[in-house]
Design a protein around this motif. Structure first.
Motif, mmCIF file in Angstrom:
data_model
loop_
_atom_site.group_PDB
_atom_site.id
_atom_site.type_symbol
_atom_site.label_atom_id
_atom_site.label_comp_id
_atom_site.label_asym_id
_atom_site.label_seq_id
_atom_site.Cartn_x
_atom_site.Cartn_y
_atom_site.Cartn_z
ATOM 1 N N LEU A 188 0.814 -1.217 0.000
ATOM 2 C CA LEU A 188 0.000 0.000 0.000
ATOM 3 C C LEU A 188 0.850 1.271 0.000
ATOM 4 O O LEU A 188 0.505 2.261 -0.652
ATOM 5 N N VAL A 189 1.961 1.240 0.710
ATOM 6 C CA VAL A 189 2.796 2.443 0.785
ATOM 7 C C VAL A 189 3.388 2.758 -0.591
ATOM 8 O O VAL A 189 3.351 3.900 -1.054
ATOM 9 N N PHE B 125 -6.397 -6.989 5.200
ATOM 10 C CA PHE B 125 -5.817 -5.820 4.526
ATOM 11 C C PHE B 125 -5.865 -4.606 5.462
ATOM 12 O O PHE B 125 -4.882 -3.862 5.596
ATOM 13 N N TYR B 128 -3.274 -4.899 8.165
ATOM 14 C CA TYR B 128 -1.959 -4.543 7.596
ATOM 15 C C TYR B 128 -1.823 -3.021 7.496
ATOM 16 O O TYR B 128 -0.809 -2.438 7.924
ATOM 17 N N ALA B 129 -2.853 -2.351 6.974
ATOM 18 C CA ALA B 129 -2.789 -0.892 6.819
ATOM 19 C C ALA B 129 -2.584 -0.220 8.173
ATOM 20 O O ALA B 129 -1.855 0.780 8.288
ATOM 21 N N ILE B 132 1.132 0.102 9.421
ATOM 22 C CA ILE B 132 2.120 0.920 8.708
ATOM 23 C C ILE B 132 2.569 2.062 9.619
ATOM 24 O O ILE B 132 1.754 2.648 10.333
#
Ligand code: HEM
Ligand code: HEM
Ligand SMILES: [Fe+2]
Lengths: 467, 143
Positions: A188-189, B125, B128-129, B132
């Motif tokens: 995503l990054v 998902f 996971y986000a 970050i």
């Protein structure tokens, strides 16, 4: 119009304005959904309206840039367009692809559209502004290639001016950075990192080159100022643009997983990004003050000056407002963002396309300028749209400040949805300003149907030449 | 004194400045790519294939058309980059299944008819986000 083939610009401009109308209508739908949440639900969910709104915006601006370039490059090159028929064919392909894509958004669920168009083969869908099915994206690349081939050939075979060089550089950049829309890593990054190579490097990079070139072209025409002076300004402006804007991409790399040093790079360089916009404003006013003639197309001159001012306000001032990382920490992803997004997109790119159309449309119809009635109506359109958009931005700014305060500061932060309810007043005001904007757009469009009416000084070009 | 700042000079400064800026940007990009493994929770992504599947579910239902994710997207509905931490996995699944609420006048989220596997992947998902390293953004759990 000096060269027959410049007429290919016409259908591009007509389609651009038609898509502009569609864009604003879907904007109004969303504006209402902000306060009457179930409006048109489930027929048109918010996310569907938003795709139509933003994609119509991008496509009409691209249509506008293309029309502008098909008119401008032959005139600067002093020869006919390399392949006029190709330009017309490209137009229809682009229009049909855009129409099919929008119909897809409206008629089938997005997941179904993804399945029908084989998104799993090369997944690129479902990211903001890049919602188009992958096959549409490929179509856009092909359209861009045909367009760039046509213009580059015309350019290479003819007179090469600073204006056409800068325009072509901007357009090539537009196409090249669009290729990053095919980059969609699972990470995503990294996805977000390269997504900005399309979005930021467009609006704060190569599109500014296109804007500068179009503005310079129109200013030469309406003021008669020496080309040498204008060329120098143009290069200085676009140097400032790229030197601040490329590293300025860092203002999007504060909170998406990228290293902390971007807060320094991004803040410093993007804080300088207003300078080229300010230079563009100075440029426009300076040229008009030094004008060697009073061009009969007063509306076009007004649009050109207006673009300078509103681009500086929307991109420069409203951009600066939230670009420093300590401020952006609080404003990131609030209503402050679309308040700036609206004023900047309208003030810079919508207005520069409308400037070009204002100058070119009468020419394409065999006259130096429109009649008085038409110009007065067009200027009404200018003022009503521009003032309404300023109010839209102001209302969203007020909503955004309140949102930051209630949701992100203070000891007892409220949940998102509760905060939204408290902002209803500003959202209603935004709807009212949006309706006013639409009225301005209608006045603008009506002006096209007044052509030569009420103009004592109107003379067709042919007559002028023989006079 | 004659003006020495000609159009040619201006043009050369432009090409030089643009090239230099772009190369500097590329250098920073390379450095960023090398720093990302410590920050972007790729261990979760690599250990669990569901995360990538979940990202596809996220994309193919255009969730970004209403929500923000790490502050980017649309501003109509809540931030979801940290929703896993705000609400937890069970709430997220139940919520998606219960849509639309149908509450008159309230903003509506569509029914996406996701399968149980798709729901699980989506939750992975979002987990996971939420892992970050975002330099401490958002300011609080409300997003
Ligand atoms: C004509 C030029 C510009 C246009 C069309 C434009 C448009 C936009 C749009 C549409 C967004 C939202 C992107 C999204 O959906 O995530 C955005 C974000 C942003 N823009 Fe601009 N912009 C322009 C110039 C500038 C300039 C010159 C600055 C700084 C001085 C700036 C600062 C920002 C910042 C900081 C954000 C991120 C907001 C956030 O964190 O949520 N922009 N811009
Ligand atoms: C009647 C006028 C309009 C209304 C009521 C309106 C309304 C809206 C709404 C509600 C959104 C979605 C915000 C969200 O995600 O929550 C939006 C997005 C957007 N609109 Fe408009 N709009 C109007 C006209 C325009 C015009 C004329 C332009 C540009 C020339 C424009 C450019 C955009 C852009 C760039 C976005 C994405 C913003 C971002 O991501 O920050 N809109 N609009
Ligand atoms: Fe930016």
């Amino acid at each position: 119009m000096k060269y027959q083939s410049q007429a290919v610009a016409k259908p591009y401009f007509v389609a651009a304005i038609a898509l502009f109308v569609a864009q604003v209508l879907f904007g109004l739908i969303m504006g209402i959904q902000y306060v009457v949440g179930d409006f048109l639900f489930p027929a048109i969910p918010f996310n569907v309206a938003r795709m139509v709104h933003t994609n119509a915006l991008i496509v009409w601006l691209l249509m506008g840039f293309m029309g502008a370039a098909y008119y401008l490059v032959p005139e600067e090159a002093e020869r006919e367009l390399h392949a006029p028929k190709l330009a017309i064919a490209t137009f229809w392909i682009f229009l049909v692809a855009a129409a099919l894509t929008v119909l897809g958004y409206l008629l089938v669920p997005y997941a179904k559209l993804a399945e029908m168009t084989g998104n799993d083969v090369l997944p690129t869908m479902g990211r903001e502004f890049l919602e188009q099915p992958t096959i549409t994206k490929i179509g856009i690349v092909l359209v861009a290639l045909s367009f760039l081939y046509n213009l580059s050939m015309t350019f290479l075979k003819g007179r090469k001016t600073a204006i056409s060089s800068v325009l072509l550089l901007g357009l090539w950049g537009l196409a090249i950075f669009f290729l990053f829309s095919f980059v969609n890593p699972d990470n995503l990054v990294r996805d977000k990192f390269y997504w900005w190579w399309v979005v930021h490097l467009w609006v704060e990079g190569v599109w500014e080159l296109i804007m500068g070139a179009i503005l310079a072209f129109v200013l030469i025409k309406v003021t008669g100022v020496d080309r040498e002076v204008i060329d120098k300004w143009l290069y200085v402006i676009i140097t400032l643009t790229l030197v601040t804007g490329i590293i300025g991409t860092g203002h999007h790399y504060y909170w998406i997983g990228t290293p902390g040093y971007w807060q320094v790079w991004g803040s410093v360089f993007s804080a300088l990004e207003p300078i080229p916009f300010f230079a563009m404003t100075l440029f426009a006013f300076n040229m008009v003050n030094r004008r060697r003639r009073n061009h009969p197309n007063r509306a076009a001159t007004l649009w050109a000056l207006g673009t300078g001012v509103m681009a500086f306000l929307g991109a420069g001032v409203w951009g600066f407002l939230h670009t420093l990382s300590p401020v952006n920490y609080y404003t990131h992803g609030t209503q402050i963002t679309p308040s700036h997004g609206h004023l900047a997109f309208y003030g810079a790119y919508a207005m520069v396309v409308l400037t070009m159309i204002s100058y070119v449309w009468p020419k394409l119809n065999g006259r130096e300028a429109n009649g008085n009635r038409s110009q007065v109506l067009e200027m009404w359109g200018f003022w009503v749209m521009t003032i309404s958009m300023t109010f839209i931005a102001l209302f969203l700014t007020a909503a955004g400040i309140l949102q930051v305060w209630l949701q992100r500061m203070g000891a007892n932060p409220l949940p998102f949805m509760e905060v939204q309810e408290q902002l209803a007043l500003f959202y209603w005001l935004r709807v009212i300003a949006g309706v006013a904007f639409f009225a301005g757009l209608l006045a603008y469009i009506t002006s096209f149907f007044k052509g030569v009416e009420g103009s004592p000084e109107y003379r067709p070009l042919a007559q002028e030449a023989s006079a | 004194m004659r003006s020495t700042f000609s159009t040619t000079t201006a043009r050369n400064i432009f090409y030089g400045g643009a090239l230099f800026s772009f190369l500097l940007f590329l250098a920073l990009t390379f450095h960023t790519e090398s720093a990302l493994p410590q920050r972007d929770a790729r261990a979760l992504l690599e250990a669990n294939p569901q995360v990538a599947v979940g990202k596809r579910v996220w994309e193919e239902n255009n969730c970004i058309g209403c929500h923000t994710l790490l502050g980017e997207g649309a501003y109509f509905a809540p931030e979801l980059g940290n929703v896993y931490k705000r609400r937890g996995p069970e709430f997220i699944k139940a919520w998606i299944k219960a849509q639309p609420t149908g509450t008159p006048g309230r903003r509506q989220m569509p029914q996406f008819n996701l399968t149980e596997e798709e729901l699980d992947a989506l939750v992975e998902f979002l987990r996971y986000a939420s892992e970050i390293d975002t330099n401490g953004w958002p300011p609080n759990i409300e997003g």
